[in-house]
Design a protein around this motif. Sequence first.
Motif, PDB file in Angstrom:
ATOM      1  N   PRO A  16      -6.116  75.047  -4.113  1.00 28.27           N
ATOM      2  CA  PRO A  16      -7.185  74.183  -4.602  1.00 28.27           C
ATOM      3  C   PRO A  16      -7.125  72.807  -3.965  1.00 28.27           C
ATOM      4  O   PRO A  16      -6.122  72.401  -3.404  1.00 28.27           O
ATOM      5  N   ASN A  17      -8.225  72.072  -4.084  1.00 27.44           N
ATOM      6  CA  ASN A  17      -8.210  70.707  -3.588  1.00 27.44           C
ATOM      7  C   ASN A  17      -7.676  69.784  -4.691  1.00 27.44           C
ATOM      8  O   ASN A  17      -7.559  70.193  -5.851  1.00 27.44           O
ATOM      9  N   PRO A  18      -7.345  68.527  -4.362  1.00 27.73           N
ATOM     10  CA  PRO A  18      -6.756  67.606  -5.354  1.00 27.73           C
ATOM     11  C   PRO A  18      -7.611  67.419  -6.595  1.00 27.73           C
ATOM     12  O   PRO A  18      -7.083  67.271  -7.700  1.00 27.73           O
ATOM     13  N   VAL A  19      -8.930  67.426  -6.443  1.00 24.81           N
ATOM     14  CA  VAL A  19      -9.818  67.222  -7.592  1.00 24.81           C
ATOM     15  C   VAL A  19      -9.642  68.338  -8.610  1.00 24.81           C
ATOM     16  O   VAL A  19      -9.601  68.112  -9.825  1.00 24.81           O
ATOM     17  N   GLU A  20      -9.516  69.577  -8.130  1.00 24.22           N
ATOM     18  CA  GLU A  20      -9.330  70.715  -9.019  1.00 24.22           C
ATOM     19  C   GLU A  20      -8.007  70.602  -9.779  1.00 24.22           C
ATOM     20  O   GLU A  20      -7.908  70.960 -10.949  1.00 24.22           O
ATOM     21  N   ILE A  21      -6.987  70.120  -9.070  1.00 25.07           N
ATOM     22  CA  ILE A  21      -5.677  69.964  -9.704  1.00 25.07           C
ATOM     23  C   ILE A  21      -5.710  68.847 -10.739  1.00 25.07           C
ATOM     24  O   ILE A  21      -5.176  68.979 -11.844  1.00 25.07           O
ATOM     25  N   ILE A  22      -6.356  67.730 -10.395  1.00 24.40           N
ATOM     26  CA  ILE A  22      -6.461  66.592 -11.312  1.00 24.40           C
ATOM     27  C   ILE A  22      -7.057  67.015 -12.653  1.00 24.40           C
ATOM     28  O   ILE A  22      -6.640  66.542 -13.715  1.00 24.40           O
ATOM     29  N   LYS A  23      -8.017  67.924 -12.621  1.00 24.44           N
ATOM     30  CA  LYS A  23      -8.684  68.367 -13.850  1.00 24.44           C
ATOM     31  C   LYS A  23      -7.713  69.023 -14.825  1.00 24.44           C
ATOM     32  O   LYS A  23      -7.969  69.065 -16.033  1.00 24.44           O
ATOM     33  N   LYS A  24      -6.595  69.533 -14.305  1.00 22.56           N
ATOM     34  CA  LYS A  24      -5.633  70.228 -15.158  1.00 22.56           C
ATOM     35  C   LYS A  24      -4.429  69.360 -15.520  1.00 22.56           C
ATOM     36  O   LYS A  24      -3.461  69.839 -16.114  1.00 22.56           O
ATOM     37  N   LEU A  25      -4.485  68.094 -15.141  1.00 20.25           N
ATOM     38  CA  LEU A  25      -3.402  67.162 -15.444  1.00 20.25           C
ATOM     39  C   LEU A  25      -3.808  66.243 -16.589  1.00 20.25           C
ATOM     40  O   LEU A  25      -4.992  66.074 -16.872  1.00 20.25           O
ATOM     41  N   PRO A  26      -2.831  65.648 -17.275  1.00 20.14           N
ATOM     42  CA  PRO A  26      -3.155  64.748 -18.399  1.00 20.14           C
ATOM     43  C   PRO A  26      -3.860  63.465 -17.968  1.00 20.14           C
ATOM     44  O   PRO A  26      -4.485  62.797 -18.771  1.00 20.14           O
ATOM     45  N   ARG A  27      -3.734  63.115 -16.677  1.00 18.27           N
ATOM     46  CA  ARG A  27      -4.369  61.918 -16.116  1.00 18.27           C
ATOM     47  C   ARG A  27      -3.962  60.629 -16.837  1.00 18.27           C
ATOM     48  O   ARG A  27      -4.746  59.718 -17.052  1.00 18.27           O
ATOM     49  N   THR A  28      -2.688  60.583 -17.205  1.00 20.19           N
ATOM     50  CA  THR A  28      -2.151  59.378 -17.855  1.00 20.19           C
ATOM     51  C   THR A  28      -1.282  58.555 -16.908  1.00 20.19           C
ATOM     52  O   THR A  28      -0.815  57.484 -17.286  1.00 20.19           O
ATOM     53  N   ASN A  29      -1.048  59.097 -15.692  1.00 22.14           N
ATOM     54  CA  ASN A  29      -0.175  58.417 -14.722  1.00 22.14           C
ATOM     55  C   ASN A  29       1.182  58.087 -15.329  1.00 22.14           C
ATOM     56  O   ASN A  29       1.702  56.977 -15.192  1.00 22.14           O
ATOM     57  N   GLY A  43       7.622  61.907 -10.871  1.00 20.81           N
ATOM     58  CA  GLY A  43       8.234  61.195  -9.760  1.00 20.81           C
ATOM     59  C   GLY A  43       7.218  60.537  -8.837  1.00 20.81           C
ATOM     60  O   GLY A  43       7.590  59.869  -7.878  1.00 20.81           O
ATOM     61  N   TYR A  44       5.919  60.728  -9.150  1.00 23.07           N
ATOM     62  CA  TYR A  44       4.864  60.105  -8.359  1.00 23.07           C
ATOM     63  C   TYR A  44       4.161  59.030  -9.187  1.00 23.07           C
ATOM     64  O   TYR A  44       4.081  59.142 -10.418  1.00 23.07           O
ATOM     65  N   PRO A  45       3.652  57.986  -8.536  1.00 23.56           N
ATOM     66  CA  PRO A  45       3.086  56.860  -9.282  1.00 23.56           C
ATOM     67  C   PRO A  45       1.807  57.172 -10.043  1.00 23.56           C
ATOM     68  O   PRO A  45       1.520  56.545 -11.049  1.00 23.56           O
ATOM     69  N   THR A  46       1.020  58.148  -9.569  1.00 20.00           N
ATOM     70  CA  THR A  46      -0.234  58.500 -10.239  1.00 20.00           C
ATOM     71  C   THR A  46      -0.426  60.012 -10.218  1.00 20.00           C
ATOM     72  O   THR A  46       0.197  60.731  -9.426  1.00 20.00           O
ATOM     73  N   CYS A  47      -1.312  60.489 -11.092  1.00 17.97           N
ATOM     74  CA  CYS A  47      -1.630  61.916 -11.106  1.00 17.97           C
ATOM     75  C   CYS A  47      -2.291  62.333  -9.791  1.00 17.97           C
ATOM     76  O   CYS A  47      -2.099  63.454  -9.321  1.00 17.97           O
ATOM     77  N   LEU A  48      -3.066  61.427  -9.204  1.00 16.70           N
ATOM     78  CA  LEU A  48      -3.707  61.735  -7.929  1.00 16.70           C
ATOM     79  C   LEU A  48      -2.666  61.908  -6.827  1.00 16.70           C
ATOM     80  O   LEU A  48      -2.764  62.832  -6.007  1.00 16.70           O
ATOM     81  N   ALA A  49      -1.664  61.026  -6.811  1.00 23.22           N
ATOM     82  CA  ALA A  49      -0.608  61.133  -5.802  1.00 23.22           C
ATOM     83  C   ALA A  49       0.125  62.458  -5.956  1.00 23.22           C
ATOM     84  O   ALA A  49       0.461  63.126  -4.970  1.00 23.22           O
TER      85      ALA A  49
END
Length: 263
Positions: free
Chosen positions: A4-17, A22-28
């Motif tokens: 999947p692309n990053p956008v698809e993955i982001i949708k399944k993350l809590p998006r709270t950063n 170990g990464y600074p943001t959910c996007l990273a």
Amino acid sequence: MSTPNPVEIIKKLPRTNCKECGYPTCLAFAMAVVTGACEPSKCPYFLPEDWPEVKQKGPLKEDYAWRILEEVKKKVQNINLKEIAPRLGASLEDDRLKLPFLDTEVLIDATQAVRIDSQELDPRDQILLYNYLIFAGKTPLKGEFVGLESFPSSLSKTATLRRYAEEKLAQSFSGRLKALEKSFKFFNVENVQECPADLCAVIYVLPKVPLKIHFFEAEPEENLSPKVKILFDANATDYLDLESLVFCAERLVERLIELAEEG
């Protein structure tokens, strides 16, 4: 199935950063998953059933590591191995550097890095070794140990170190300090005279990359869990970047556990 692309993955993350991966943001984190730099399971909120499209992750990650390795090798083509050998604690043998690595020794030149016992080296280990050559530490070790958080821009790496090295070591050897001490004997180790913990030791992953381990055993009566703190020489970043230093700790912990399991 395609990755999947990053956008698809982001949708399944809590998006709270939250940075727990170990990464600074959910996007990273999402970008790292797509490129193969990390496993999706590094997110503590990862649910395997929600990620069927990344089950083919293993081969992608391995391929990514090999590609990084080839890029790193290009950076050492013009390095004078004889000149940097003393700074790295290495010797020159048949135009290759010979140096201790974890509980073995390796031979390395601009084209390949191999163990002296002919066992295959993981591409991640090879990347680490070539980075060690590239940095070619020009500053002597300080002999003073500090936490990873003491280095600039280390927040996300400190979280990775804690989760994949310190906590893993604490959980694996709680109540088994004798087994841990036995595993230490396979490495270049310096005993620590004044130890604030239940067990302390300085272990060299590479000749100029010592890691100091403080192991605090659990204290049930105080409701305290086992805890490990891994420290680095104050000049460690003259020898490796932060990500490589964290990887050193991860690989050391993995090897200590393997040796204990082997008996």
